[in-house]
Design a protein around this motif. Sequence first.
Motif, mmCIF file in Angstrom:
data_model
loop_
_atom_site.group_PDB
_atom_site.id
_atom_site.type_symbol
_atom_site.label_atom_id
_atom_site.label_comp_id
_atom_site.label_asym_id
_atom_site.label_seq_id
_atom_site.Cartn_x
_atom_site.Cartn_y
_atom_site.Cartn_z
ATOM 1 N N PHE A 1 39.095 -60.682 22.673
ATOM 2 C CA PHE A 1 40.449 -60.984 23.121
ATOM 3 C C PHE A 1 41.422 -60.529 22.047
ATOM 4 O O PHE A 1 41.053 -60.320 20.887
ATOM 5 C CB PHE A 1 40.624 -62.469 23.464
ATOM 6 N N VAL A 2 42.686 -60.351 22.458
ATOM 7 C CA VAL A 2 43.721 -59.832 21.562
ATOM 8 C C VAL A 2 44.623 -60.969 21.114
ATOM 9 O O VAL A 2 45.071 -61.783 21.930
ATOM 10 C CB VAL A 2 44.556 -58.726 22.251
ATOM 11 N N ILE A 3 44.873 -61.022 19.820
ATOM 12 C CA ILE A 3 45.716 -62.074 19.245
ATOM 13 C C ILE A 3 46.932 -61.434 18.591
ATOM 14 O O ILE A 3 46.841 -60.365 17.983
ATOM 15 C CB ILE A 3 44.892 -62.918 18.237
ATOM 16 N N ALA A 4 48.101 -62.055 18.760
ATOM 17 C CA ALA A 4 49.359 -61.508 18.231
ATOM 18 C C ALA A 4 49.970 -62.473 17.221
ATOM 19 O O ALA A 4 50.067 -63.679 17.476
ATOM 20 C CB ALA A 4 50.354 -61.254 19.368
ATOM 21 N N ASP A 5 50.374 -61.922 16.089
ATOM 22 C CA ASP A 5 51.053 -62.695 15.046
ATOM 23 C C ASP A 5 52.492 -62.219 14.966
ATOM 24 O O ASP A 5 52.746 -61.016 14.812
ATOM 25 C CB ASP A 5 50.336 -62.486 13.706
ATOM 26 N N ARG B 1 59.945 -62.606 22.103
ATOM 27 C CA ARG B 1 59.602 -61.926 23.348
ATOM 28 C C ARG B 1 58.169 -61.386 23.330
ATOM 29 O O ARG B 1 57.567 -61.187 24.376
ATOM 30 C CB ARG B 1 60.573 -60.772 23.618
ATOM 31 N N HIS B 2 57.637 -61.185 22.117
ATOM 32 C CA HIS B 2 56.301 -60.601 22.031
ATOM 33 C C HIS B 2 55.198 -61.580 22.402
ATOM 34 O O HIS B 2 54.048 -61.182 22.580
ATOM 35 C CB HIS B 2 56.050 -60.047 20.627
ATOM 36 N N ILE B 3 55.500 -62.862 22.505
ATOM 37 C CA ILE B 3 54.478 -63.816 22.935
ATOM 38 C C ILE B 3 54.736 -64.288 24.362
ATOM 39 O O ILE B 3 54.041 -65.167 24.855
ATOM 40 C CB ILE B 3 54.373 -65.028 21.976
ATOM 41 N N GLU B 4 55.733 -63.678 25.030
ATOM 42 C CA GLU B 4 56.029 -64.080 26.408
ATOM 43 C C GLU B 4 54.901 -63.708 27.364
ATOM 44 O O GLU B 4 54.709 -64.355 28.388
ATOM 45 C CB GLU B 4 57.332 -63.436 26.874
ATOM 46 N N ARG B 5 54.150 -62.658 27.047
ATOM 47 C CA ARG B 5 53.078 -62.216 27.933
ATOM 48 C C ARG B 5 51.746 -62.909 27.628
ATOM 49 O O ARG B 5 50.782 -62.719 28.351
ATOM 50 C CB ARG B 5 52.870 -60.704 27.798
ATOM 51 N N THR B 6 51.670 -63.652 26.559
ATOM 52 C CA THR B 6 50.393 -64.245 26.157
ATOM 53 C C THR B 6 49.968 -65.331 27.139
ATOM 54 O O THR B 6 50.796 -66.020 27.731
ATOM 55 C CB THR B 6 50.484 -64.852 24.747
ATOM 56 N N LYS B 7 48.648 -65.495 27.274
ATOM 57 C CA LYS B 7 48.114 -66.521 28.162
ATOM 58 C C LYS B 7 47.996 -67.860 27.444
ATOM 59 O O LYS B 7 47.953 -68.907 28.078
ATOM 60 C CB LYS B 7 46.727 -66.094 28.658
ATOM 61 N N ASN C 1 49.844 -72.969 28.204
ATOM 62 C CA ASN C 1 48.719 -73.674 27.598
ATOM 63 C C ASN C 1 48.653 -73.379 26.102
ATOM 64 O O ASN C 1 48.921 -72.247 25.675
ATOM 65 C CB ASN C 1 47.407 -73.266 28.269
ATOM 66 N N TYR C 2 48.266 -74.370 25.326
ATOM 67 C CA TYR C 2 48.287 -74.174 23.878
ATOM 68 C C TYR C 2 47.214 -75.006 23.178
ATOM 69 O O TYR C 2 46.651 -75.963 23.725
ATOM 70 C CB TYR C 2 49.658 -74.528 23.306
ATOM 71 N N ASP D 1 46.466 -61.738 24.442
ATOM 72 C CA ASP D 1 45.944 -62.929 25.092
ATOM 73 C C ASP D 1 46.421 -64.208 24.411
ATOM 74 O O ASP D 1 46.683 -65.210 25.049
ATOM 75 C CB ASP D 1 44.408 -62.896 25.091
ATOM 76 N N VAL D 2 46.525 -64.151 23.076
ATOM 77 C CA VAL D 2 46.856 -65.338 22.287
ATOM 78 C C VAL D 2 48.027 -65.003 21.362
ATOM 79 O O VAL D 2 48.057 -63.940 20.737
ATOM 80 C CB VAL D 2 45.651 -65.802 21.437
ATOM 81 N N GLY D 3 48.988 -65.914 21.276
ATOM 82 C CA GLY D 3 50.117 -65.737 20.366
ATOM 83 C C GLY D 3 50.142 -66.838 19.321
ATOM 84 O O GLY D 3 50.036 -68.019 19.648
#
Length: 354
Positions: A208-212, A232-238, A274-275, A160-162
């Motif tokens: 929610f899921v957060i990616a680092d 590419r791993h944050i391309e799917r984040t909202k 959005n950020y 959900d979050v990058g």
Amino acid sequence: MFVDCVEIFIFSGKGGEGAISFRREKFIINGGPDGGDGGDGGDVYFVIDNNCDTLSNFRGKKHYRAENGQPGQPKNCSGKRGADLVIKVPAGTVIYDALSNEVIYDFTTQKEKIKILSGGKGGFGNARFKNSVNQRPDYAQKGLPGQELHIRLELKLIADVGLVGYPNVGKSTLISTLSNAKPEIANYEFTTLIPNLGVVDMEGIYSFVIADIPGIIDGASEGKGLGIEFLRHIERTKFLLFVIDVTSYRNALTQFQNLRAELERFSSDLYHRNYGIVLSKVDGIVSDDVIKEFFKALGCGYQKEQKMGLSQDFGVYIKEEKDKKNPYFILPISSATTLNLKALKHLIFEALKQ
């Protein structure tokens, strides 16, 4: 080992040959043709495997083949169909045609297996060609060849979050404090070499899921450092969360502007996502002058907030509904002292709902 991009060759099965056979039994005169059809070749399927999270199973093997169909048999017996090949991939895998770079399929949460290649059809045996004119056909069809494809598998984590930031700005400490993730943490750059996922719990009701991802440096979109491999791993984040280190030798505003520029060069869609912004390591500064300058440069009001348990030591900015241009929030935090982390969870959750 974390592997997120591989190239492989896949082959569906070849159809079996039809049989050329004639009935030969005692007391049966001119029994006629009885050659059976060949079996169809096996198909190639892909399916999500929830028990794996990397593409490491594809290392060391490049070719994947479904079984060929078996030839037809006498007595009108058809050949056995070739076994299908089912390839398991983690959720978030995208299949590309390696030559044209076209997306063949994008796996997210599908439970069904998806057919990528069809096997060749088996050939007809000579019994199929018998008619009133040709009562003794001595020919049969060959099986059709299978299909083959050179593909590239890319894994894009589903979160959900990058987190986006330079190396050693506190991203790993932040995700370890907010979530259940346990990344390696050390006081040197490029501690994070692989993406990390963590689940942030909201009082046991929501999550929610957060990616680092590894730190992004200047020129990452052109292949420098590790950033381009993992953007590419944050391309799917909202939602994107920029982590800016106010104690770094890099100016805070310069950090933010450079990161935004790298995202724009990598993906226009990612740039317009959005950020929010967190100013990390504020426990290491003497005054809030550097924070005030950052707020002023972005044209965001620096104000004291009383809600959500926000610390009164530093001002914050929270976007109003009518404000479409600025980030959702700018929040000074300290992962070491947990300053404003509870408020950060709520702000991220509210941004995700919107």
